[in-house]
Write a protein that holds these residues in place. Structure first.
Motif, PDB file in Angstrom:
ATOM      1  N   PRO A   1     -25.333 -71.863  67.577  1.00  0.00           N
ATOM      2  CA  PRO A   1     -24.676 -73.090  68.371  1.00  0.00           C
ATOM      3  C   PRO A   1     -24.011 -73.923  67.259  1.00  0.00           C
ATOM      4  N   LEU A   2     -22.899 -74.192  68.086  1.00  0.00           N
ATOM      5  CA  LEU A   2     -21.933 -75.163  67.327  1.00  0.00           C
ATOM      6  C   LEU A   2     -22.707 -76.461  66.851  1.00  0.00           C
ATOM      7  N   GLY A   3     -22.436 -77.024  65.634  1.00  0.00           N
ATOM      8  CA  GLY A   3     -23.006 -78.068  65.074  1.00  0.00           C
ATOM      9  C   GLY A   3     -24.228 -78.012  64.448  1.00  0.00           C
ATOM     10  N   SER A   4     -24.953 -76.727  64.446  1.00  0.00           N
ATOM     11  CA  SER A   4     -26.282 -76.414  64.181  1.00  0.00           C
ATOM     12  C   SER A   4     -26.226 -75.659  62.455  1.00  0.00           C
ATOM     13  N   GLY A   5     -27.350 -75.463  62.095  1.00  0.00           N
ATOM     14  CA  GLY A   5     -27.254 -75.037  60.591  1.00  0.00           C
ATOM     15  C   GLY A   5     -27.498 -73.389  60.666  1.00  0.00           C
ATOM     16  N   VAL A   6     -27.197 -72.590  59.829  1.00  0.00           N
ATOM     17  CA  VAL A   6     -27.487 -71.304  59.561  1.00  0.00           C
ATOM     18  C   VAL A   6     -28.048 -70.728  58.274  1.00  0.00           C
ATOM     19  N   ILE A   7     -28.696 -69.811  58.025  1.00  0.00           N
ATOM     20  CA  ILE A   7     -29.008 -69.254  56.822  1.00  0.00           C
ATOM     21  C   ILE A   7     -28.706 -67.667  56.872  1.00  0.00           C
ATOM     22  N   ILE A   8     -27.793 -67.066  56.108  1.00  0.00           N
ATOM     23  CA  ILE A   8     -27.609 -65.532  56.290  1.00  0.00           C
ATOM     24  C   ILE A   8     -28.250 -65.167  55.119  1.00  0.00           C
ATOM     25  N   LYS A   9     -29.257 -64.135  55.226  1.00  0.00           N
ATOM     26  CA  LYS A   9     -30.315 -63.741  54.283  1.00  0.00           C
ATOM     27  C   LYS A   9     -29.719 -62.898  53.435  1.00  0.00           C
TER      28      LYS A   9
ATOM     29  N   ARG B   1     -17.828 -74.131  48.736  1.00  0.00           N
ATOM     30  CA  ARG B   1     -18.489 -75.484  48.402  1.00  0.00           C
ATOM     31  C   ARG B   1     -19.143 -76.182  49.338  1.00  0.00           C
ATOM     32  N   ARG B   2     -18.939 -75.800  50.748  1.00  0.00           N
ATOM     33  CA  ARG B   2     -19.660 -76.156  51.773  1.00  0.00           C
ATOM     34  C   ARG B   2     -21.069 -75.518  51.909  1.00  0.00           C
ATOM     35  N   THR B   3     -21.153 -74.180  51.343  1.00  0.00           N
ATOM     36  CA  THR B   3     -22.213 -73.591  51.469  1.00  0.00           C
ATOM     37  C   THR B   3     -23.333 -73.863  50.433  1.00  0.00           C
ATOM     38  N   LYS B   4     -24.526 -73.695  50.712  1.00  0.00           N
ATOM     39  CA  LYS B   4     -25.369 -73.821  49.643  1.00  0.00           C
ATOM     40  C   LYS B   4     -26.130 -72.571  49.395  1.00  0.00           C
ATOM     41  N   PHE B   5     -26.325 -72.286  48.079  1.00  0.00           N
ATOM     42  CA  PHE B   5     -26.684 -70.769  47.489  1.00  0.00           C
ATOM     43  C   PHE B   5     -28.278 -71.209  47.285  1.00  0.00           C
ATOM     44  N   LEU B   6     -29.081 -70.591  48.039  1.00  0.00           N
ATOM     45  CA  LEU B   6     -30.646 -70.582  47.984  1.00  0.00           C
ATOM     46  C   LEU B   6     -31.284 -69.795  46.762  1.00  0.00           C
ATOM     47  N   ARG B   7     -32.550 -69.969  46.445  1.00  0.00           N
ATOM     48  CA  ARG B   7     -33.008 -69.233  45.045  1.00  0.00           C
ATOM     49  C   ARG B   7     -33.022 -67.782  45.403  1.00  0.00           C
ATOM     50  N   ASP B   8     -33.167 -67.434  46.582  1.00  0.00           N
ATOM     51  CA  ASP B   8     -33.399 -66.007  46.800  1.00  0.00           C
ATOM     52  C   ASP B   8     -32.280 -65.351  47.188  1.00  0.00           C
ATOM     53  N   GLY B   9     -30.942 -65.754  47.085  1.00  0.00           N
ATOM     54  CA  GLY B   9     -29.668 -65.467  46.999  1.00  0.00           C
ATOM     55  C   GLY B   9     -29.027 -65.519  48.300  1.00  0.00           C
TER      56      GLY B   9
ATOM     57  N   HIS C   1     -24.399 -75.453  56.823  1.00  0.00           N
ATOM     58  CA  HIS C   1     -24.780 -76.805  57.832  1.00  0.00           C
ATOM     59  C   HIS C   1     -23.764 -77.152  58.514  1.00  0.00           C
ATOM     60  N   ASP C   2     -24.143 -77.689  59.696  1.00  0.00           N
ATOM     61  CA  ASP C   2     -22.962 -78.272  60.598  1.00  0.00           C
ATOM     62  C   ASP C   2     -21.950 -77.197  60.937  1.00  0.00           C
ATOM     63  N   VAL C   3     -22.445 -76.201  61.438  1.00  0.00           N
ATOM     64  CA  VAL C   3     -21.400 -74.926  61.931  1.00  0.00           C
ATOM     65  C   VAL C   3     -20.296 -75.207  62.716  1.00  0.00           C
ATOM     66  N   THR C   4     -19.222 -74.780  62.321  1.00  0.00           N
ATOM     67  CA  THR C   4     -17.955 -75.100  63.146  1.00  0.00           C
ATOM     68  C   THR C   4     -17.374 -73.838  63.537  1.00  0.00           C
ATOM     69  N   LEU C   5     -16.264 -73.919  64.452  1.00  0.00           N
ATOM     70  CA  LEU C   5     -15.673 -72.698  65.136  1.00  0.00           C
ATOM     71  C   LEU C   5     -15.024 -72.099  63.860  1.00  0.00           C
TER      72      LEU C   5
ATOM     73  N   LEU D   1     -20.932 -63.286  62.167  1.00  0.00           N
ATOM     74  CA  LEU D   1     -21.443 -64.598  62.682  1.00  0.00           C
ATOM     75  C   LEU D   1     -20.482 -64.941  63.646  1.00  0.00           C
ATOM     76  N   GLU D   2     -21.294 -65.271  64.906  1.00  0.00           N
ATOM     77  CA  GLU D   2     -20.527 -65.900  66.165  1.00  0.00           C
ATOM     78  C   GLU D   2     -20.807 -67.177  66.683  1.00  0.00           C
ATOM     79  N   VAL D   3     -20.042 -68.015  66.603  1.00  0.00           N
ATOM     80  CA  VAL D   3     -20.364 -69.403  66.810  1.00  0.00           C
ATOM     81  C   VAL D   3     -20.400 -69.733  68.531  1.00  0.00           C
ATOM     82  N   GLN D   4     -21.386 -70.259  68.839  1.00  0.00           N
ATOM     83  CA  GLN D   4     -21.763 -70.372  70.367  1.00  0.00           C
ATOM     84  C   GLN D   4     -21.484 -71.976  70.673  1.00  0.00           C
ATOM     85  N   VAL D   5     -20.670 -71.989  71.723  1.00  0.00           N
ATOM     86  CA  VAL D   5     -20.275 -73.507  72.057  1.00  0.00           C
ATOM     87  C   VAL D   5     -20.572 -73.577  73.536  1.00  0.00           C
ATOM     88  N   PHE D   6     -21.427 -74.503  73.540  1.00  0.00           N
ATOM     89  CA  PHE D   6     -22.202 -74.616  75.011  1.00  0.00           C
ATOM     90  C   PHE D   6     -21.228 -75.342  76.017  1.00  0.00           C
TER      91      PHE D   6
END
Length: 340
Positions: free
Chosen positions: A69-77, A119-127, A132-136, A160-165
């Motif tokens: 959803p637009l404005g939410s966060g996502v983690i791509i594993k 630089r908007r992304t965050k690299f997690l410890r598992d790769g 955050h705050d996903v946009t179109l 990654l498809e962004v859903q806009v309600f």
């Protein structure tokens, strides 16, 4: 990583056989010392070769979609089982047939962010990476290229498809709808700037209707649907509840929204008119008139062609009824009631 294969050589054939822990090293006690030494070397080299060829942390590529959803966060594993075995990792994004690397990782330097988006992304410890705050503008095909110490590079893709309600508005016609025989727009339902587009339907009970729909496609990929509900304006639909149903596809499920309003802007002349005459104890008459109209009717009482004087008619009116008291001296003749 390389796995190390070790063999023990203690100088005595008998002692070597006793202290060997590899089951294949005791395959034949009848072999000569020279033959046993050759066997040990071949087994060691074979085990080392198997260690080098075994892919560490390998996994079949996962090609699919993620709905966010637009404005939410996502983690791509990350698809690597063990980040310690990764020699180099690259994250890429493809948009409009253009592919750009936005992040690289090596054990020695850690993550390196190559673009403003990176630089908007965050690299997690598992790769994995977090957005955050996903946009179109974040929509696209994300590819992870992993090279390990024990295998060649492997690629994993996900879309990654962004859903806009939709922004939903349901309202009656802003101007009064005057009764008649032709169908007119009595209500409008708007599902604005949605992605993917929403579908609109109406529920009116057993009342017939038709729908007029307009579609507007915006440059950012969202779509606005405007649905007009057309009905024959008449008394029975005024005050009737109608429901706009908005359905939007969301991955493997649907999002259903309902909005109900009451139609109150249907104008129609006085109908269901009822007139009753009552005689009071003092000999005067009370004439009661009831009707249904929208907007409420204005009543004018007359005796023949002449309206009653204000001091004479003593009219009491409400939105649905009007009554007049007529003294005995004025009772003869024709009494009229006019509706405006």
């Amino acid at each position: 990583m390389y796995r190390v294969c070790k063999a023990i050589h203690l100088g005595s054939p008998d002692k070597a056989r006793k202290e060997s822990t590899h089951p294949c090293l005791d395959m034949s006690r009848s072999l000569s010392w020279r033959s046993q030494t050759v066997v040990r070397q071949l087994l060691c080299y074979g085990a080392l070769l198997l260690c080098l060829l075994q892919p560490a942390g390998s996994q079949a590529p996962v090609n699919g979609k993620m709905y966010v959803p637009l404005g939410s966060g996502v983690i791509i594993k990350c698809r690597a089982e063990n980040l310690l075995e990764v020699k180099e990792m690259t994250w890429q994004r493809t948009q409009r047939d253009q592919t750009k690397n936005f992040l690289t990782y090596t054990p020695g330097t850690g993550p390196t962010f190559l673009t403003l988006f990176g630089r908007r992304t965050k690299f997690l410890r598992d790769g994995s990476i977090a957005i955050h705050d996903v946009t179109l503008s974040d929509e696209g095909v994300y590819k992870q290229v992993i090279t390990t110490f024990s295998s060649m590079a492997k690629e994993y893709k996900i879309y990654l498809e962004v859903q806009v309600f939709p922004d939903i508005h349901v309202f009656s016609a802003p101007d009064p709808v005057v009764g008649g025989c032709l169908e007119k727009t009595v209500a409008t339902c708007i599902a604005g700037a949605a992605k993917p587009p929403a579908a609109i339907s109406w529920r009116t009970g057993d009342l017939p209707f038709v729908v007029e729909e307009n579609v507007t496609r915006h440059k950012n990929g969202t779509v606005t649907i405007k649905s007009g509900l057309k009905m024959t304006p008449e008394r029975k639909i005024n005050g009737h509840k109608i429901t706009c149903v908005i359905l939007q596809d969301y991955g493997l499920s649907d999002v259903l929204t309902k909005r109900t309003i009451t139609l109150q802007n249907i104008h129609f002349p006085p109908q269901m008119v009822s007139i009753e005459v009552f005689r009071n104890a003092d000999g005067s008459l009370r004439i009661l008139c009831e009707s249904e109209a929208n907007p409420p009717a204005e009543y004018t009482w007359k005796s023949g062609p002449t309206p009653y004087a204000n001091e004479q008619k003593r009219v009491k009116s409400s939105s649905e009824k009007s009554q007049i008291f007529i003294p005995p001296a004025s009772q003869s003749g024709l009494h009229l009631l006019l509706f405006d």
